[in-house]
Write a protein that holds these residues in place. Structure first.
Motif, short mmCIF file in Angstrom:
data_model
loop_
_atom_site.label_atom_id
_atom_site.label_comp_id
_atom_site.label_asym_id
_atom_site.label_seq_id
_atom_site.Cartn_x
_atom_site.Cartn_y
_atom_site.Cartn_z
N LYS A 286 90.25 0.47 122.55
CA LYS A 286 90.23 -0.95 122.93
C LYS A 286 88.90 -1.58 122.56
N LEU A 287 87.83 -0.81 122.83
CA LEU A 287 86.49 -1.31 122.53
C LEU A 287 86.32 -1.54 121.03
N GLU A 288 86.85 -0.61 120.25
CA GLU A 288 86.76 -0.72 118.79
C GLU A 288 87.43 -2.02 118.32
N ARG A 289 88.61 -2.27 118.85
CA ARG A 289 89.34 -3.48 118.43
C ARG A 289 88.62 -4.75 118.87
N LEU A 290 88.03 -4.68 120.08
CA LEU A 290 87.29 -5.85 120.58
C LEU A 290 86.09 -6.13 119.66
N ILE A 291 85.37 -5.09 119.31
CA ILE A 291 84.14 -5.31 118.54
C ILE A 291 84.45 -5.68 117.09
N ILE A 292 85.53 -5.15 116.54
CA ILE A 292 85.93 -5.59 115.19
C ILE A 292 86.26 -7.09 115.25
N GLY A 293 86.99 -7.47 116.29
CA GLY A 293 87.32 -8.90 116.47
C GLY A 293 86.07 -9.74 116.61
N ASP A 294 85.07 -9.23 117.34
CA ASP A 294 83.79 -9.95 117.50
C ASP A 294 83.14 -10.19 116.14
N HIS A 295 83.20 -9.16 115.30
CA HIS A 295 82.58 -9.29 113.98
C HIS A 295 83.35 -10.28 113.10
N LEU A 296 84.66 -10.30 113.26
CA LEU A 296 85.44 -11.28 112.50
C LEU A 296 85.11 -12.70 112.99
N GLU A 297 84.90 -12.81 114.31
CA GLU A 297 84.51 -14.11 114.85
C GLU A 297 83.17 -14.54 114.26
N ALA A 298 82.29 -13.55 114.10
CA ALA A 298 80.98 -13.83 113.51
C ALA A 298 81.12 -14.27 112.05
N VAL A 299 82.03 -13.63 111.33
CA VAL A 299 82.26 -14.01 109.92
C VAL A 299 82.79 -15.46 109.88
N GLY A 300 83.71 -15.75 110.79
CA GLY A 300 84.27 -17.11 110.86
C GLY A 300 83.18 -18.13 111.19
N TRP A 301 82.31 -17.77 112.13
CA TRP A 301 81.19 -18.66 112.51
C TRP A 301 80.31 -18.91 111.30
N TRP A 302 80.01 -17.84 110.56
CA TRP A 302 79.15 -17.93 109.37
C TRP A 302 79.79 -18.82 108.30
N LEU A 303 81.09 -18.65 108.10
CA LEU A 303 81.78 -19.46 107.09
C LEU A 303 81.76 -20.93 107.47
N ASN A 304 81.95 -21.21 108.76
CA ASN A 304 81.91 -22.60 109.22
C ASN A 304 80.55 -23.24 108.97
N ARG A 305 79.50 -22.48 109.28
CA ARG A 305 78.14 -23.01 109.08
C ARG A 305 77.85 -23.18 107.59
N LYS A 306 78.36 -22.25 106.80
CA LYS A 306 78.13 -22.28 105.35
C LYS A 306 78.82 -23.51 104.73
N ASN A 307 79.99 -23.81 105.28
CA ASN A 307 80.72 -24.99 104.78
C ASN A 307 79.95 -26.26 105.09
N GLY A 308 79.17 -26.17 106.14
CA GLY A 308 78.32 -27.28 106.35
C GLY A 308 78.40 -28.10 107.54
#
Lengths: 242, 349
Positions: free
Chosen positions: A220-242
């Motif tokens: 469960k923890l593995e899935r949660l943390i993978i999801g956290d990292h995907l959220e981080a990637v999404g956050w980064w993409l949003n900021r990159k878009n501007g």
């Protein structure tokens, strides 16, 4: 660091702590007293903030007896939310994050504080997890991949997901306390904002983590943390878009 | 055998003879090795019983596309089975190979491909090709050259080759480090069995994770995020690979300009992706290998690389929550909006 230097004597005079140690706790009576004792020895002016969430074993009373500030929540808040709550209440110039179920010697923790005092905004645990095998755990893979994506391959698998780590007040103001509830997002924010993110001492937390009885806990923890990292990637993409 | 045939002849007159002849013919066919039968265009009459027997028989005769995945459509006259050496790999396969304009490299890249039963080979020639080279390519009937003298990006060139290639399956082979024809055939066969994307199984070659390079870590995380842990670090970034026409239609040839984005799109769009065979990685792709780029070029490459990575992840996280299938059901994020003062107790006076 140089711009912060003149303000330091004033802060010393007003009695504010230099280091705030934030410890999220849920039924960690077995190790808590020892972990807090080490935390108090990190710096002469240290405040320890214990965020008790869903505690039923008296960890909250124990923390109070040890002299810590205690933030209490009757229900479990979930991973890392306690850290964000503790950071909101912190008054120190350096915020050090540890766990209540790991006793880490004060001299090791002092290394993180020293890194921030030496100019780092974020001092990470220089621990990349078990990488001398294949396939690796999803969490290890996610941490490496996020650093790769953010252009910080030099950090290996070090991440704000892993305790102990320390951040400066400047970093807290830039990142914002709420993002600390999802550490990979805070990690991405720190790098994206151009903060000085460095490796601190290495603490092999993989060996210090206590065994869990709950079935499927690590999956469960593995899935949660993978999801956290995907959220981080999404956050980064949003900021990159501007 | 003689006694058996005599018995049959005694059983019935003229009709018995006809059945005897038919029986002998069947017996002879059954005794002949399978390979010979296939080479001669004959196939065993008996196919395993089951609801799909008719379809399988039609597939063996080459009247239908292999696999149910492509809708079992009849083949057009243009894409009749291409048989060579007694092994049909796919009804109509083509290959795309990018090569620098050097005769030696071109020949070594084409040699394994010429051994395969391909309908055409699109050779994308990068750099200025000499007339002698052009003449040499022109002399090879199956090879169609695409000259891109100014193209520097091999993936853009490959995408142009993909757009020019015509076939139910397109194999993308490495130009500088050609693989054996036997290994390349495995990619065509995998697509022939109904797979849309046949990848090079490189994960076992990479060794321990600590030695993986950045591109493999990112590919592995992308696969993991899209619930394809089984693929490890296998992706369209690594040659060779093969794509079915369905995959090429779904992705578009231009998608190959960014192979990691193509990988994300293939997984997101439900294409059948699997590792086909393991072709050794060239030394330059091995973990820790140097790229040979100068400082300025390296910085430029990094910049372009970052953009491509962002595009790939945009594709992966498109049309859905950022967390994909990894939701966060345990964090009470709402408490962060609440006031703190009332809850803090104790502490050193």
């Amino acid at each position: 660091m140089s711009e912060n230097a003149p303000a330091e004597p004033e802060r010393q005079q007003d009695g504010r702590p230099h280091v705030s140690v934030i410890v999220p706790v849920r039924n960690e009576r077995r190790t808590l007293a020892r972990a807090l004792a080490e935390a108090f020895r990190v710096h002469p002016r240290t405040e320890v903030i214990v965020v008790c969430n869903g505690t039923t074993d008296g960890s909250n009373d124990m923390a109070r007896r040890c002299g810590a500030k205690v933030i209490e929540r009757p229900a479990p808040l979930g991973h890392d939310v306690g850290r964000a709550l503790g950071a909101k209440a912190a008054a120190g110039e350096v915020l050090l994050f540890i766990d209540g179920d790991m006793v880490i010697p004060a001299y090791v923790l002092q290394g993180f504080v020293a890194a921030v005092d030496g100019g780092a905004d974020v001092a990470l645990n220089d621990y990349s997890g078990p990488v001398r095998k294949t396939p690796v755990h999803g969490v290890v893979l996610a941490k490496h991949a996020l650093n790769d994506l953010l252009g910080r391959t030099d950090l290996g698998g070090a991440s704000l997901t892993t305790v102990p780590h320390a951040i400066s007040r400047r970093a807290l103001e830039k990142i914002g306390t709420d993002l600390l509830a999802v550490p990979p997002v805070a990690h991405a924010a720190a790098i994206h904002c151009g903060l000085n993110v460095r490796l601190g001492p290495a603490v092999p937390v993989g060996r210090l983590n206590r065994a869990r009885r709950e079935k499927g806990h690590w999956r469960k923890l593995e899935r949660l943390i993978i999801g956290d990292h995907l959220e981080a990637v999404g956050w980064w993409l949003n900021r990159k878009n501007g | 055998m003689v006694a058996e045939s005599e018995k049959r002849l005694k059983k019935g007159g003229a009709s018995g003879l006809r059945s005897e002849l038919a029986w002998r013919k069947r017996k002879k066919r059954a005794a002949a090795p399978m390979k010979k039968g296939l080479a001669a265009g004959r196939f065993p009459k008996r196919t395993p019983a089951g609801p799909n027997r008719a379809r399988r028989q039609a597939e063996l005769r080459g009247q239908r596309r292999l696999s149910a995945g492509l809708g079992g459509k009849r083949l057009s006259a243009r894409s009749k089975p291409n048989v060579r050496g007694g092994r049909r790999l796919h009804p109509a396969a083509a290959a795309v190979v990018c090569v620098p304009a050097q005769p030696a490299l071109l020949l070594s890249a084409l040699r394994p491909l010429l051994k395969l039963p391909l309908r055409e080979i699109v050779a994308v020639v990068l750099g200025e090709a000499s007339p002698a080279l052009q003449a040499a390519i022109g002399a090879m009937p199956k090879v169609r050259a695409l000259y891109l003298p100014d193209e520097k990006d091999e993936w853009r060139a490959r995408a142009a080759g993909a757009a020019a290639a015509d076939g139910d399956v397109v194999l993308f082979a490495g130009g500088s480090h050609p693989a054996s024809s036997k290994r390349l055939a495995a990619f065509l066969k995998t697509c022939g069995r109904g797979c849309d994307v046949a990848l090079n199984r490189i994960t076992p070659q990479l060794g321990i994770f600590a030695r993986w390079s950045r591109e493999f870590r990112l590919a592995a995380f992308l696969n993991r995020a899209l619930n394809r842990r089984d693929l490890g670090a296998d992706s369209l970034q690594t040659l060779p690979f093969a794509l079915s026409r369905r995959a090429l239609r779904a992705l578009g040839p231009e998608m190959l300009e960014n192979p990691l984005k193509a990988q994300a799109a293939a997984l997101r769009r439900g294409l059948r992706v699997r590792a086909a065979a393991s072709v050794p990685l060239p030394n330059t792709a091995q973990p820790g290998a140097q790229t040979g780029l100068q400082n300025g070029q390296a910085a430029q490459a990094r910049q372009g690389d970052e953009e491509k990575l962002a595009e790939a992840w945009r594709e992966a996280l498109r049309d859905g929550p950022f967390r994909l299938t990894f939701p966060d059901r345990i964090r009470m994020r709402s408490v962060l909006a609440e006031g703190m003062e009332a809850t803090v107790q104790g502490g050193i006076p």
